[in-house]
Write a protein that holds these residues in place. Structure first.
Motif, PDB file in Angstrom:
ATOM      1  N   LYS A   1     -56.344 -16.149  16.873  1.00  0.00           N
ATOM      2  CA  LYS A   1     -55.641 -16.827  15.782  1.00  0.00           C
ATOM      3  C   LYS A   1     -54.881 -15.830  14.911  1.00  0.00           C
ATOM      4  O   LYS A   1     -53.820 -16.143  14.370  1.00  0.00           O
ATOM      5  CB  LYS A   1     -56.642 -17.620  14.939  1.00  0.00           C
ATOM      6  N   VAL A   2     -55.408 -14.619  14.781  1.00  0.00           N
ATOM      7  CA  VAL A   2     -54.749 -13.604  13.960  1.00  0.00           C
ATOM      8  C   VAL A   2     -53.425 -13.197  14.586  1.00  0.00           C
ATOM      9  O   VAL A   2     -52.388 -13.126  13.905  1.00  0.00           O
ATOM     10  CB  VAL A   2     -55.663 -12.377  13.770  1.00  0.00           C
ATOM     11  N   ASP A   3     -53.414 -12.922  15.902  1.00  0.00           N
ATOM     12  CA  ASP A   3     -52.164 -12.550  16.575  1.00  0.00           C
ATOM     13  C   ASP A   3     -51.154 -13.684  16.518  1.00  0.00           C
ATOM     14  O   ASP A   3     -49.939 -13.445  16.389  1.00  0.00           O
ATOM     15  CB  ASP A   3     -52.443 -12.172  18.038  1.00  0.00           C
ATOM     16  N   CYS A   4     -51.626 -14.909  16.621  1.00  0.00           N
ATOM     17  CA  CYS A   4     -50.717 -16.049  16.535  1.00  0.00           C
ATOM     18  C   CYS A   4     -50.091 -16.133  15.145  1.00  0.00           C
ATOM     19  O   CYS A   4     -48.887 -16.400  15.020  1.00  0.00           O
ATOM     20  CB  CYS A   4     -51.480 -17.344  16.853  1.00  0.00           C
ATOM     21  N   MET A   5     -50.877 -15.870  14.102  1.00  0.00           N
ATOM     22  CA  MET A   5     -50.342 -15.879  12.745  1.00  0.00           C
ATOM     23  C   MET A   5     -49.322 -14.760  12.546  1.00  0.00           C
ATOM     24  O   MET A   5     -48.301 -14.940  11.880  1.00  0.00           O
ATOM     25  CB  MET A   5     -51.476 -15.749  11.741  1.00  0.00           C
ATOM     26  N   VAL A   6     -49.586 -13.594  13.129  1.00  0.00           N
ATOM     27  CA  VAL A   6     -48.629 -12.487  13.054  1.00  0.00           C
ATOM     28  C   VAL A   6     -47.316 -12.895  13.708  1.00  0.00           C
ATOM     29  O   VAL A   6     -46.226 -12.625  13.180  1.00  0.00           O
ATOM     30  CB  VAL A   6     -49.207 -11.227  13.743  1.00  0.00           C
ATOM     31  N   TRP A   7     -47.406 -13.566  14.852  1.00  0.00           N
ATOM     32  CA  TRP A   7     -46.205 -14.025  15.559  1.00  0.00           C
ATOM     33  C   TRP A   7     -45.404 -14.998  14.699  1.00  0.00           C
ATOM     34  O   TRP A   7     -44.188 -14.860  14.550  1.00  0.00           O
ATOM     35  CB  TRP A   7     -46.628 -14.702  16.864  1.00  0.00           C
ATOM     36  N   VAL A   8     -46.081 -15.977  14.134  1.00  0.00           N
ATOM     37  CA  VAL A   8     -45.394 -17.013  13.359  1.00  0.00           C
ATOM     38  C   VAL A   8     -44.765 -16.423  12.092  1.00  0.00           C
ATOM     39  O   VAL A   8     -43.601 -16.705  11.765  1.00  0.00           O
ATOM     40  CB  VAL A   8     -46.378 -18.146  12.993  1.00  0.00           C
ATOM     41  N   VAL A   9     -45.513 -15.587  11.376  1.00  0.00           N
ATOM     42  CA  VAL A   9     -45.002 -14.996  10.137  1.00  0.00           C
ATOM     43  C   VAL A   9     -43.790 -14.114  10.424  1.00  0.00           C
ATOM     44  O   VAL A   9     -42.778 -14.168   9.719  1.00  0.00           O
ATOM     45  CB  VAL A   9     -46.110 -14.196   9.423  1.00  0.00           C
ATOM     46  N   THR A  10     -43.871 -13.290  11.466  1.00  0.00           N
ATOM     47  CA  THR A  10     -42.749 -12.417  11.812  1.00  0.00           C
ATOM     48  C   THR A  10     -41.535 -13.236  12.237  1.00  0.00           C
ATOM     49  O   THR A  10     -40.393 -12.913  11.864  1.00  0.00           O
ATOM     50  CB  THR A  10     -43.146 -11.453  12.942  1.00  0.00           C
ATOM     51  N   TRP A  11     -41.764 -14.284  13.003  1.00  0.00           N
ATOM     52  CA  TRP A  11     -40.658 -15.130  13.453  1.00  0.00           C
ATOM     53  C   TRP A  11     -39.938 -15.766  12.267  1.00  0.00           C
ATOM     54  O   TRP A  11     -38.710 -15.751  12.192  1.00  0.00           O
ATOM     55  CB  TRP A  11     -41.190 -16.210  14.389  1.00  0.00           C
ATOM     56  N   LEU A  12     -40.701 -16.313  11.341  1.00  0.00           N
ATOM     57  CA  LEU A  12     -40.089 -16.934  10.163  1.00  0.00           C
ATOM     58  C   LEU A  12     -39.353 -15.905   9.311  1.00  0.00           C
ATOM     59  O   LEU A  12     -38.251 -16.161   8.805  1.00  0.00           O
ATOM     60  CB  LEU A  12     -41.166 -17.637   9.326  1.00  0.00           C
ATOM     61  N   ALA A  13     -39.955 -14.723   9.168  1.00  0.00           N
ATOM     62  CA  ALA A  13     -39.350 -13.685   8.323  1.00  0.00           C
ATOM     63  C   ALA A  13     -38.031 -13.197   8.904  1.00  0.00           C
ATOM     64  O   ALA A  13     -37.026 -13.071   8.190  1.00  0.00           O
ATOM     65  CB  ALA A  13     -40.323 -12.522   8.147  1.00  0.00           C
TER      66      ALA A  13
END
Length: 621
Positions: free
Chosen positions: A443-455
């Motif tokens: 779940k942590v790696d998925c959150m990193v992916w989503v946050v970076t994508w949005l940013a």
């Protein structure tokens, strides 16, 4: 000590024929593999893969130049020059060096920040320069160690018609040793760049004239303009784009499905589409009759070497660092992947030198940033690439186009080149389908992916990468602040200790074995103490407070008993736990704060007559 220093200096400074040869072969790997080249075994694979990749590079180079808002000829230059230097200096046998769409989108983002005039108004006679400023520091330890750090690599300069408004961009590579970015961040950056590609390509696919934006919310502004001007869509360009995309998708599916029957040599669908579209545009005069934008004049021959202008290097340095880190990290990952597949080693430092030197050389020949491509590398591998000799074969084919064939593509529609790029980006969109499995895995790696994508999507590549790396580091810090701890028990009749959650283990009477499953540092010292006291059931502060209270009650009871003439009442103090053992096996290091914490814990337990011992201590920690 003085003698050791003198001997070390003598070894380092003394030059011999063997050392000079080793150094030369290290700096120029081609001298090592070319004399040993096995012609009968490798020549067929290199020639076939060279022709195959060369055919790919012609349409892709022209299309990627479209992303960088420069004439297509610069894409051909960028496919030709960087690979020649990498073939001489690179240590990878399976990496066809050239251009890549991800770099071109990053390049144009930096270009818009650095230039004083819009890129779209640059004329065909403007010349693009790429320069690479390389500082090499060579340090030796004895005869084996060689550490080469390239401090600055890559500045891209665009010379405009107006001498008063030079525009340029740069790229800088960091130390190899500190180039450790989360894989999720790198993958996400690539997928985000593809989204930025689409915003750029939509204008070509629809035949719209929309100004480009850079910085935060540039993607939003672009799509607002697209929907605002959607009624001005050039129907001929739209129909051409749809036809080309459908044909290219079918071609890719055919190559994928019949890969074995084609023996690794794909059908050159892109080149076929390029030729057919050029013929249709020429005979139907799509530019004159329907206003479809075309490539225009393509000069023949090679560009005259010209030193790039670096007068405004500092203005684009932050964005250049982002571009260089991402591009070099992806290239190095690909090189290591194929090196592992075929059983040879990669010199990271030499790769960085080859990467910078290839861009330095090509900077004088009107090229933009060179790198590698996942699809091109896969095609070269499937076609039988055995060595960098393939690059020279491919370069011969590109040279023929530059010298003789280039002007024939003058009537080619720009929307055709945009269609080629869109189809090549299809694989990146498949990354979104991996979010659900990634969420289940981590779940942590998925959150990193989503946050970076949005940013990156909303704030731009430079700020987005900073947000992604920052969030990734934040997750590491948060996980270190909540360490995994457990109590161990002994497996009966043996010296094996396992988690007490296992029904087969038993706790030793009077002993608590506590394990910290990570290093002890300032971020988790408080959590370590809290978990230790909670799991062992022995908090020294509470134990001392309870004992003081018991002592006070005992004295009060004795006083009352003495007044009544009775004997004193004895307060029993039993110690269920006499020893606490800390299993230090998983602890790789302990910083000064962690050391002080261990000393404090030892003193606290000593104050309540409980032994605190360490086991499995790593001496290097």
């Amino acid at each position: 000590l003085q003698e050791k220093v003198v001997q070390s200096l003598k070894k380092s400074c003394t030059c011999s024929k063997a050392k000079a040869k080793k150094f030369l072969f290290t700096i120029l790997p081609i001298l090592a593999w070319l004399p040993k080249y096995r012609i009968k075994e490798n020549i067929v694979g290199d020639v076939v893969s060279g022709i195959t990749v060369g055919i790919m590079r012609i349409p892709q180079g022209m299309a990627y130049a479209l992303l960088a808002s420069v004439p297509p000829i610069f894409g051909l230059y960028s496919s030709f020059f960087p690979g020649l230097i990498y073939a001489i200096l690179g240590t990878s046998k399976n990496l066809p060096f050239g251009d890549f769409a991800c770099r071109q989108c990053s390049f144009v983002e930096i270009l818009h920040i650095s230039t004083m005039v819009p890129v779209d108004i640059c004329s065909d006679v403007e010349i693009l320069h790429i320069s690479t400023l390389v500082t090499v520091d060579i340090c030796r330890e004895g005869q084996r160690e060689r550490t080469i750090q390239v401090l600055h690599a890559g500045s891209v300069v665009l010379g405009t018609q107006a001498a008063d408004h030079p525009s340029f961009t740069c790229r800088q590579c960091s130390f190899v040793e500190i180039l450790h970015i989360s894989t999720m961040v790198l993958v996400d950056i690539c997928s985000d760049v593809e989204i930025l590609h689409i915003s750029t390509l939509v204008t070509y696919l629809l035949g719209l004239e929309i100004p480009r934006y850079s910085g935060p919310l540039s993607l939003v502004y672009t799509f607002i303009d697209v929907f605002r001007l959607i009624t001005q869509t050039n129907v001929a360009a739209l129909i051409t784009s749809l036809i080309c995309i459908i044909i290219l998708l079918i071609g890719k599916e055919v190559n994928l499905r019949y890969k074995d029957k084609l023996r690794g040599i794909p059908i050159p669908t892109e080149l076929i589409v390029l030729i057919i579209a050029t013929l249709v545009s020429y005979y139907a005069d799509l530019n004159g009759n329907y206003g479809v934008n075309i490539v225009g004049d393509i000069p023949t021959g090679l560009p005259v070497p010209k030193a790039p202008d670096v007068s405004r290097l500092l203005y684009v340095l932050p964005d250049a660092i982002v571009l260089s880190i991402v591009s070099f990290a992806v290239s190095l990952t690909l090189a290591k992947l194929f090196a592992k597949k075929y059983g040879y080693s990669i010199d990271d430092n030499q790769e960085l030198i080859a990467y910078g030197a290839s861009n330095l050389f090509s900077s004088f020949f009107s090229c933009f940033v060179g790198s590698t491509s996942i699809s091109r590398t896969s095609v070269a591998d499937a076609a039988g690439m055995k060595s960098q000799l393939m690059t020279f074969v491919s370069a011969v084919l590109l040279l023929m186009v530059l010298l003789f064939i280039g002007p024939l593509f003058r009537p080619l529609q720009q929307c055709v080149l945009a269609s080629i790029v869109v189809v090549n980006l299809k694989s990146m969109f498949r990354l979104f389908t991996e979010l659900k499995p990634l969420w289940k895995l981590s779940k942590v790696d998925c959150m990193v992916w989503v946050v970076t994508w949005l940013a990156v999507t909303l704030l731009g590549l430079d700020i987005g990468l900073g947000v992604g790396v920052g969030f990734s580091l934040l997750t590491v810090v948060l996980r270190t602040q909540r360490p995994n701890t457990t109590l161990l028990g002994q497996v009966p009749n043996c010296d094996i200790y396992r988690d007490l959650g296992n029904n087969q283990v038993k706790e030793i009477d009077g002993i608590k074995i506590f394990r910290l499953n990570m290093s002890l540092c300032f971020t988790n010292c408080d959590a370590f103490k809290t978990s230790l006291y909670k799991k062992t059931g022995l908090d020294p502060v509470r134990v001392l407070a309870r004992r003081k209270k018991e002592e006070k009650n005992r004295k009060k009871s004795e006083k009352n008993s003495a007044e009544m003439g009775n004997g004193g009442v004895e307060v029993k103090r039993t110690a269920d736990v006499t020893t606490i053992i800390l299993d230090c096996g998983p602890i790789n290091f302990v910083d000064s704060v962690g050391m002080n914490t261990l000393i404090q814990v030892y003193k606290d337990y000593k104050s309540i007559d409980v032994n605190f011992l360490l086991a499995h201590v790593n001496r290097k920690s």
